[in-house]
Design an enzyme around this catalytic site. Structure first.
Site, PDB file in Angstrom:
ATOM      1  CD  GLU A  22       1.132  -7.973  13.367  1.00  0.00           C
ATOM      2  OE1 GLU A  22       1.063  -7.208  12.514  1.00  0.00           O
ATOM      3  OE2 GLU A  22       0.133  -8.707  13.433  1.00  0.00           O
ATOM      4  CG  LEU A  23       7.395  -3.056  10.755  1.00  0.00           C
ATOM      5  CD1 LEU A  23       8.466  -3.923  11.479  1.00  0.00           C
ATOM      6  CD2 LEU A  23       7.819  -2.988   9.246  1.00  0.00           C
ATOM      7  CB  CYS A 664       0.141  19.243   0.625  1.00  0.00           C
ATOM      8  SG  CYS A 664      -1.208  19.168   1.405  1.00  0.00           S
ATOM      9  CD  GLU A 686       5.596  22.030   1.421  1.00  0.00           C
ATOM     10  OE1 GLU A 686       4.786  21.156   1.641  1.00  0.00           O
ATOM     11  OE2 GLU A 686       6.654  21.628   1.021  1.00  0.00           O
ATOM     12  CG  HIS A 715       5.882  19.085   6.988  1.00  0.00           C
ATOM     13  ND1 HIS A 715       5.647  20.153   6.125  1.00  0.00           N
ATOM     14  CD2 HIS A 715       5.027  18.277   6.671  1.00  0.00           C
ATOM     15  CE1 HIS A 715       5.069  19.878   4.998  1.00  0.00           C
ATOM     16  NE2 HIS A 715       4.548  18.426   5.517  1.00  0.00           N
TER      17      HIS A 715
HETATM   18  N1  GLN Z   1      -7.784  21.386   5.405  1.00  0.00           N
HETATM   19  C1  GLN Z   1      -6.787  20.339   5.668  1.00  0.00           C
HETATM   20  C2  GLN Z   1      -6.018  20.720   6.913  1.00  0.00           C
HETATM   21  O1  GLN Z   1      -5.961  21.852   7.503  1.00  0.00           O
HETATM   22  C3  GLN Z   1      -5.818  20.279   4.463  1.00  0.00           C
HETATM   23  C4  GLN Z   1      -4.735  19.264   4.778  1.00  0.00           C
HETATM   24  C5  GLN Z   1      -3.915  18.947   3.517  1.00  0.00           C
HETATM   25  O2  GLN Z   1      -3.586  19.759   2.851  1.00  0.00           O
HETATM   26  N2  GLN Z   1      -3.418  17.853   3.495  1.00  0.00           N
HETATM   27  O3  GLN Z   1      -5.590  19.825   7.709  1.00  0.00           O
HETATM   28 ZN    ZN Z   2      -1.664  20.808   2.843  1.00  0.00          ZN
END
Ligand code: GLN
Ligand code: ZN
Length: 777
Positions: A22-23, A664, A686, A715
């Site tokens: 709900e939130l 990531c 990343e 992102h």
């Molecule tokens: N192979 C995944 C994607 O490309 C990797 C996602 C991730 O690292 N969180 O969505």
């Molecule tokens: Zn990733």
């Protein structure tokens, strides 16, 4: 002061997203502008009210401070920042004359606006929950800028409840903050503790005046050895903070909660202060042994709140043993209470909300509501004696026995296979041999380009998956729609000029759940949502039994993609550590054993991909860093099994098959040895988001395998220009030998739209070509 009695049963916190999210829905409606702030406030108040009712129904007291006020619109660390007036300068215009921000402003700090980046987000201790990182500098001014905590306490009181306000404690707040951009080199937010304590003191006085008897200060920083501040500084800060707050004259009694591990050296520190109650995570930590007479005597004057019910997992567990732990605490202090080890934020609301889950499996589980009831049972045992809860303890033990012997929990052939593994199963050929075999097999240009796996998940794709799941479309129709999408994605990559092609992962709802649904030993829930950050929730799968792969999972998708192109298609799998990290994992055997089973299933999948003609396979391990234990002594063991499971999964292939992995985050330095030991041929990481800062770490480490530092921050919807990408590539090449460097985005593209994805990928290719030309010129 004489403190009021602490309740015999309590919990550290309760899910706040709502049984039906709900939130989430209310907050997102407010964001889109379809509801007002008042409407959102009303929904939130209603949620808090039903939570109080539910908790009393489940056995917590309504009038004894046992119900924690752990509600948050977005995140508890952001709540603390806003309460303490610690808002970064770029958001100063959101503040009113007293430093407060309204709901819209609060969400702006969480989510950013225009050029103003939101607070950074990072994982909360070793959980999959993300908090917002406050920014603190010498210039930050602290003041009591919000009375939300006081208002929520008053709201409950008006409704007939005496609740317990909860706030992140001062040490944890500062230890998790990062220095502002303006702060001088070497500045630590923790150095601002004295000023911050004034504000906490003021807040405590306000709560006292309103009638609060107990306040909970969450201090998980006291259990961690993995913070930016060294352990000694954290302990010193704890001594100071609770020395000061403890001696305040106008305050409620203080309960310091310390989830996610044992307190170790922090226990004597807290014992030496005037706090009235100390929480102990007795699921992760153990019963303290107090040889020091002074500490022992101090502890006898405190309430010890035994976190004996696992707040971080969903098993019903051994209630008898939990009660035994509380009895052992009684040897240390006459005042003992039963609690959860952590907030129940990490588990879904209610097992009874899962009509489709196997009944037998359900009898082994406890979600938040069942755990509250377990706490209430233990509290009854403490109050009225062991015999009064005999039946409950027996039932829990019977469930455990049933679980041990149920079919699927231990599978002979899986066990035989893990038992017969030898060192050779964890080792690939020499890297040099692999390099030349792969060169010959793949013919890739210098600075090869690729993506991380997923392409944008359009509304159409989601709809097709949902329709197939509900039986609205048949398998043939589903297959043809997915193949059409794969064709589109492969063609697009060919057109743009990407060297290593992916199929785009349209068939996956989630990178872990997809595999959970296709492996034996897992169950998936319908309503088992858990907050991941803000309004985002995930539904972790339940890994309950021995893991086996009944049939190939990804081979058809990958081979279909490969049939469309001459270029190599990269098969795409989720690694064992990540599958474990993002599921609820069985607690009846070491994680390493479970990871080996998952690894063997993946090893078979990779073997099938290889024999079907797939020459590159990527095994994603974004959770490798997240599961790293908070305690130094536990880290080598973890790294051993986590790295081992990756190697077991990937070592079955020939030298010519190229293994990639993907992480990531950019904290390469922290886990560099682990990354090296994975022995993947290529690692993508990343880097764009942190402007290639990671290059220094890579260089310093002497890492010599293939590495793809991301050049596109996925992102954000921003399209990086060719010049910008070129600059990032050149930065990478300034620190890393060219033969190692791969060019790729930071992460998968599934959350992006097609327009920005295509534009960004084109710029990446243009930039790569320009750099390649410069190199050969
Ligand atoms: N192979 C995944 C994607 O490309 C990797 C996602 C991730 O690292 N969180 O969505
Ligand atoms: Zn990733």
């Amino acid at each position: 002061m004489t403190s009021p009695a602490f309740p015999t049963g309590t919990i550290v916190g309760y899910p706040r997203i709502g049984r039906r999210r709900e939130l989430k829905k209310a907050v997102e409606a407010f964001w889109t502008g379809s509801t007002t702030a008042d409407e959102l406030e009303a929904t939130a108040a209603e949620l808090r009210r039903t939570t109080r009712e539910r908790l009393t129904e489940l056995g917590l007291g309504a009038a004894d401070s046992s119900i924690p006020e752990s509600f948050s619109y977005y995140d508890q660390v952001l709540d603390a920042a806003v309460t303490l007036g610690a808002v970064p300068a770029r958001f100063a215009s959101l503040q009113d004359a007293d430093g407060g921000v309204d709901l819209a402003g609060y969400f702006t700090i969480a989510r950013g606006a225009g050029e103003d980046a939101p607070l950074e987000m990072t994982k909360w201790f070793d959980s999959n929950y993300h908090y917002l990182v406050p920014e603190i500098g010498p210039e930050t001014s602290f003041r009591l800028a919000s009375d939300r905590l006081v208002r929520e306490f008053a709201e409950a009181k008006a409704d007939g409840y005496l609740t317990r306000p909860v706030i992140v404690g001062p040490v944890t707040f500062l230890a998790l903050s990062k220095p502002t951009g303006e702060a001088p080199e070497g500045f630590r937010p923790l150095s601002r503790l004295p000023e911050l304590l004034d504000v906490y003191g003021e807040l405590l006085a306000r709560l006292k005046a309103e009638g609060a008897q107990w306040v909970q200060l969450d201090e998980p920083a006291l259990v961690s050895e993995s913070l930016d501040d060294d352990r000694a500084s954290v302990l010193e800060a704890a001594r100071e903070a609770y020395g000061v707050l403890g001696s305040a004259s106008e305050r409620p009694a203080l309960f310091v909660a310390t989830p996610y591990g044992g307190l170790d050296e922090a226990l004597p520190v807290l014992a030496g202060t005037a706090v009235e109650a100390i929480g102990l995570d007795l699921v992760r930590g153990s019963i303290p042994n107090t040889e020091d007479a002074e500490v022992a005597s101090a502890l006898r004057g405190k309430t010890l709140v035994g976190g004996v019910i696992d707040g971080h997992n969903i098993w019903r567990g051994d209630l008898e043993a939990a009660f035994g732990r509380l009895e052992s605490l009684l040897a240390l202090s006459p005042n003992v209470a039963a609690s959860t080890s952590t907030s129940l934020l990490h588990v879904p609301h209610d097992v009874e909300d899962e009509p489709e889950l196997d009944v037998r499996l359900k009898s082994w589980l406890a979600f938040a509501d069942q755990k509250v009831a377990q706490v209430a049972t233990l509290a009854r045992g403490l109050d009225d004696g062991h015999e009064t809860i005999q039946d409950d303890l027996r039932q829990a033990s019977a469930a455990l026995v049933d679980r041990r012997s149920a079919p699927g929990v231990r599978d002979g052939s899986v066990r035989a296979r893990t038992a017969s593994l030898t060192d050779a199963d964890f080792r690939r050929g020499d890297y040099a041999d692999r390099l030349s075999a792969q060169d010959a097999a793949l013919h890739l240009p210098a600075l090869p380009t690729t993506t991380i796996g997923s392409f944008p998940q359009t509304a159409d794709i989601r709809r097709s998956r949902a329709q197939f799941a509900k039986g609205v479309i048949d398998e043939a129709e589903y297959l043809s729609r997915m193949q059409a999408e794969i064709t589109r994605v492969v063609d697009l990559q060919e057109e743009i000029g990407i060297d290593v092609i992916v199929h785009g992962e349209p068939e996956r709802n989630d990178m872990v759940q997809y595999f959970a649904e296709n492996l034996d030993g897992f169950a998936v829930t319908q309503n088992g949502w858990v907050q991941s950050y803000g309004s985002r929730c995930t539904r972790p799968s339940i890994l309950w039994g021995d893991v086996e792969r009944p049939r190939p999972i990804t081979v058809e998708w990958s081979t279909f993609a490969q049939s469309l192109t001459q270029k190599p298609v990269k098969g795409m799998l989720t690694g064992p550590v990540t599958i474990l990290a993002w599921s609820f994992v069985r607690d009846d055997q070491p994680l390493g054993e479970t990871a080996r089973q998952v690894a063997l299933a993946l090893r078979d999948e990779i073997a099938d991909l290889e024999s079907a003609g797939i020459r590159i396979v990527q095994v994603d391990e974004p959770a490798l860093r997240e599961l790293l234990p908070l305690k130094k002594k536990d880290q080598p063991g973890y790294l051993d099994w986590s790295v081992g499971s990756f190697r077991l999964a990937t070592s079955g292939v020939g030298d010519a098959t190229q293994i990639h992995t993907h992480l990531c985050y950019s904290e390469f330095g922290v886990v560099i040895d682990a990354i090296r030991n994975l022995d993947a041929d290529v690692t993508s990481i990343e880097a764009a988001r942190s402007r290639m800062e990671v290059v220094d770490d890579i260089k310093a480490s002497g890492f010599d395998h293939g590495i793809g530092p991301g050049v596109y921050d996925i992102h954000s919807p921003r399209v990086p220009s060719t010049a910008e990408v070129t600059e990032l590539i050149e930065k990478a090449l300034a620190g890393i030998p060219q033969r190692q460097v791969w060019i790729n985005p930071d992460c998968g593209l599934k959350t992006r739209g097609y327009d920005e994805t295509v534009a960004s990928l084109k710029n990446i290719i243009d930039a790569t070509r320009a750099v390649r030309e410069k190199q050969t010129a």
